[in-house]
Each structure stands twice: as structure tokens, then as C-alpha cells.
Design a protein around this motif. Sequence first.
Motif, PDB file in Angstrom:
ATOM      1  N   GLN A 183      26.669  47.588  34.067  1.00  0.00           N
ATOM      2  CA  GLN A 183      26.615  46.167  33.728  1.00  0.00           C
ATOM      3  C   GLN A 183      27.470  45.869  32.511  1.00  0.00           C
ATOM      4  OE1 GLN A 183      25.167  43.701  35.572  1.00  0.00           O
ATOM      5  NE2 GLN A 183      26.294  42.400  34.139  1.00  0.00           N
ATOM      6  N   ASN A 192      30.369  43.068  32.261  1.00  0.00           N
ATOM      7  CA  ASN A 192      30.423  42.063  31.191  1.00  0.00           C
ATOM      8  C   ASN A 192      31.784  42.055  30.511  1.00  0.00           C
ATOM      9  OD1 ASN A 192      27.755  41.470  31.740  1.00  0.00           O
ATOM     10  ND2 ASN A 192      26.943  42.688  30.044  1.00  0.00           N
ATOM     11  N   ASP A 214      31.783  32.667  35.410  1.00  0.00           N
ATOM     12  CA  ASP A 214      30.362  33.043  35.437  1.00  0.00           C
ATOM     13  C   ASP A 214      29.736  32.699  36.789  1.00  0.00           C
ATOM     14  OD1 ASP A 214      30.293  34.067  32.846  1.00  0.00           O
ATOM     15  OD2 ASP A 214      29.752  32.139  31.956  1.00  0.00           O
ATOM     16  N   GLN A 215      30.099  31.541  37.322  1.00  0.00           N
ATOM     17  CA  GLN A 215      29.541  31.117  38.603  1.00  0.00           C
ATOM     18  C   GLN A 215      30.041  32.008  39.736  1.00  0.00           C
ATOM     19  OE1 GLN A 215      27.178  28.610  38.928  1.00  0.00           O
ATOM     20  NE2 GLN A 215      27.013  29.548  40.964  1.00  0.00           N
ATOM     21  N   ILE A 231      30.600  35.168  39.585  1.00  0.00           N
ATOM     22  CA  ILE A 231      29.773  36.375  39.562  1.00  0.00           C
ATOM     23  C   ILE A 231      28.416  36.079  40.212  1.00  0.00           C
ATOM     24  CG2 ILE A 231      28.583  38.035  38.093  1.00  0.00           C
ATOM     25  CD1 ILE A 231      31.578  38.509  38.246  1.00  0.00           C
ATOM     26  N   LYS A 232      27.817  34.940  39.874  1.00  0.00           N
ATOM     27  CA  LYS A 232      26.535  34.562  40.461  1.00  0.00           C
ATOM     28  C   LYS A 232      26.647  34.364  41.976  1.00  0.00           C
ATOM     29  CE  LYS A 232      24.887  32.233  36.276  1.00  0.00           C
ATOM     30  NZ  LYS A 232      24.516  30.929  35.658  1.00  0.00           N
ATOM     31  N   ASP A 233      27.802  33.904  42.417  1.00  0.00           N
ATOM     32  CA  ASP A 233      28.007  33.642  43.844  1.00  0.00           C
ATOM     33  C   ASP A 233      28.278  34.904  44.663  1.00  0.00           C
ATOM     34  OD1 ASP A 233      27.620  30.950  43.446  1.00  0.00           O
ATOM     35  OD2 ASP A 233      29.757  30.452  43.359  1.00  0.00           O
ATOM     36  N   GLY A 234      28.404  36.050  43.974  1.00  0.00           N
ATOM     37  CA  GLY A 234      28.574  37.302  44.700  1.00  0.00           C
ATOM     38  C   GLY A 234      29.977  37.869  44.707  1.00  0.00           C
ATOM     39  N   TRP A 235      30.735  37.595  43.658  1.00  0.00           N
ATOM     40  CA  TRP A 235      32.120  38.082  43.615  1.00  0.00           C
ATOM     41  C   TRP A 235      32.193  39.607  43.662  1.00  0.00           C
ATOM     42  CZ3 TRP A 235      36.012  37.063  39.003  1.00  0.00           C
ATOM     43  CH2 TRP A 235      37.300  37.414  39.417  1.00  0.00           C
ATOM     44  N   ASP A 252      30.108  41.748  45.069  1.00  0.00           N
ATOM     45  CA  ASP A 252      29.850  42.184  46.446  1.00  0.00           C
ATOM     46  C   ASP A 252      31.052  41.904  47.343  1.00  0.00           C
ATOM     47  OD1 ASP A 252      27.346  43.148  45.893  1.00  0.00           O
ATOM     48  OD2 ASP A 252      26.300  41.305  46.473  1.00  0.00           O
ATOM     49  N   ARG A 281      33.268  28.662  35.327  1.00  0.00           N
ATOM     50  CA  ARG A 281      33.578  28.958  36.735  1.00  0.00           C
ATOM     51  C   ARG A 281      33.578  30.461  36.996  1.00  0.00           C
ATOM     52  NH1 ARG A 281      38.905  27.005  40.128  1.00  0.00           N
ATOM     53  NH2 ARG A 281      39.929  28.576  38.845  1.00  0.00           N
TER      54      ARG A 281
END
Length: 298
Positions: free
Chosen positions: A246, A250, A207-208, A210-214, A216, A205
Amino acid sequence: MPILFALVGATGIGKSSLSMELADHYGAEIIGVDSRQIYKGFSIGTAQPSRDCILRVKHHLVDFLEPTKSFSAGEFCRQTKNLVAENPEKNFILVGGTGLYLQSLMLGLPNIPEIPDNIRKDLEQTIVERGADSLYKEACVVDSEAMAKVEPNNVQRICRILEVFRATGRKLSDLQKEREGGIGTLPVFWLQRNRDNLYKRIDARVDQMIKDGWIDECLQLAKTVPLDAPAWQSLGYRELLQAKSQSDVNNIVEDVKKKTRNYAKRQLTWFRWQIESVSVDLEAKKRPFDQVVAGLTR
């Protein structure tokens, strides 16, 4: 009291999907029991219900509070009681992982007197001059029982423990055992799953997020929300603002995963001992939905 039941459990365990299924079945609206999901705009990093979920089932006490404002168990109880009293024809389900809110609603609030302004100002000045770490250490000394459940970065909670002690000479943990004004017991369903699987879900979750734009989301919020606002205490937000590369991101993501797993572990311990509940095994052959329905018809 048209609160049908409470659905509780550790962060990331799977409360949202089951609560939606149950809300549809019972024609109920959802009252959030989460101290982090309350703030406007802090949606990704606190795993607020998706827009589709909110359109499908009405949610209360989620994404409604200005980030600069504080929110307490007492305010949660007041707003929940008012909501239910003003809508006697509706059914509600309590859903979340902030056990203190649920416990306060059922058992009542500790009888704590008004805190003098000068005590709060002294604590605020200490934070400015010496940092929050000194207050954390002091709070651990004056009330180790209450502090056992508090993260070092939870400045709001640390100050609460200290201001109560300075104003009354008594521990908050002791006063919390002297309660009044509760609505009484409710059916409580405690969601559980294999610990390793829960931790894997938490990692996935984050990881998701971050992908969803956390990231930003953090940067956009920093443009309008003061960094000393209570909403920034949500895990990961301040940390991500400090990322310069980056590699930093990480490292922060791995730290957030670790701290979230630790938080989930504390939640599991809290719900095991603090609230009487019916266990729902999310990995059993019998559907979780059927387990809850069966528990309500006993």
C-alpha cells in the motif's frame, strides 16, 4: 465539412461534461482527440468517457484500438476525414487534449518520407540492449525543440523523432512546419479555469481512479496485453503494476498526480501558443455552454 467546432483543454479541466451538453444541443456526435483514450480496456486510467456518456452521445476514436497497435496524428487525420466524408448528414464535435492531432487535422501533416525498416529495427534493438533512456538523451540532442514536449517514458514519440532524423537528416520539428492536406481552420474553444483549482481537480480525479478500480484494471490487462505494447505508455499503468504494498501505491499515486499536473501545465502552454482559439472561462458567471454558443454565432 460537418465538424462544428473543437473543444480543447488540459487534462481534468472539464471537457467531458460540457461536450455532452453541447452535443445534445447541436445533435452532434463526438470525435475523441486524445492519444491515450483510444486503447481498448485502458479506460479508468485514461479517463475514457463513462458508459452512460457513450450511450447518451455516440463517441468515435475512443476505446477502439488494440493495445498492441500504434496510432499517429496521420492515422487520426485519415480516420476523422473518412468518418466525416461517410456521414455528411451528421454533425461532429472534436473533443480532447492532444493538440498535435487537432493541429495536424486543420493545418495538414508534415511531408515525411517512408522510414526504412532497418532504422526502426536498430532503434528497437537499442531499447533492448541499452534501455530507452539512451534514446531519450540522443533525441534531446538531435531535436531539442520536438523533445521539449515529450515525456522520458514516451518511447513511441522518442523513436519517431530519432527515426525521422536518421532517415532524412532533418529535424522532425522543422518538417512539422512544412504541412499539406489540412481541412482548414475550425472554431476552437479553449477551456480554462484557475490553475490551483485545476490541480485540485486533477488530484481528486486520480484518487477517484484508484477507488474505481484502476489497480485491478492494470492487473487484468497485464494478463493479456504484452508489457511492450504502446498502450502501456499511458501514465501510471506500468508504475502501478510494480506496486508491492500500500505504501508503494500511495507513492505512485502521488507521483502520478505530480506528473499529470506537469502535463496539464504543458498542455496549457501549447494551446496558448499553437492554435488560435476562443477562451472559455469555466469559472465565470456566464455559463460555459452560453460562452460557446455565443462564440459560434458571432
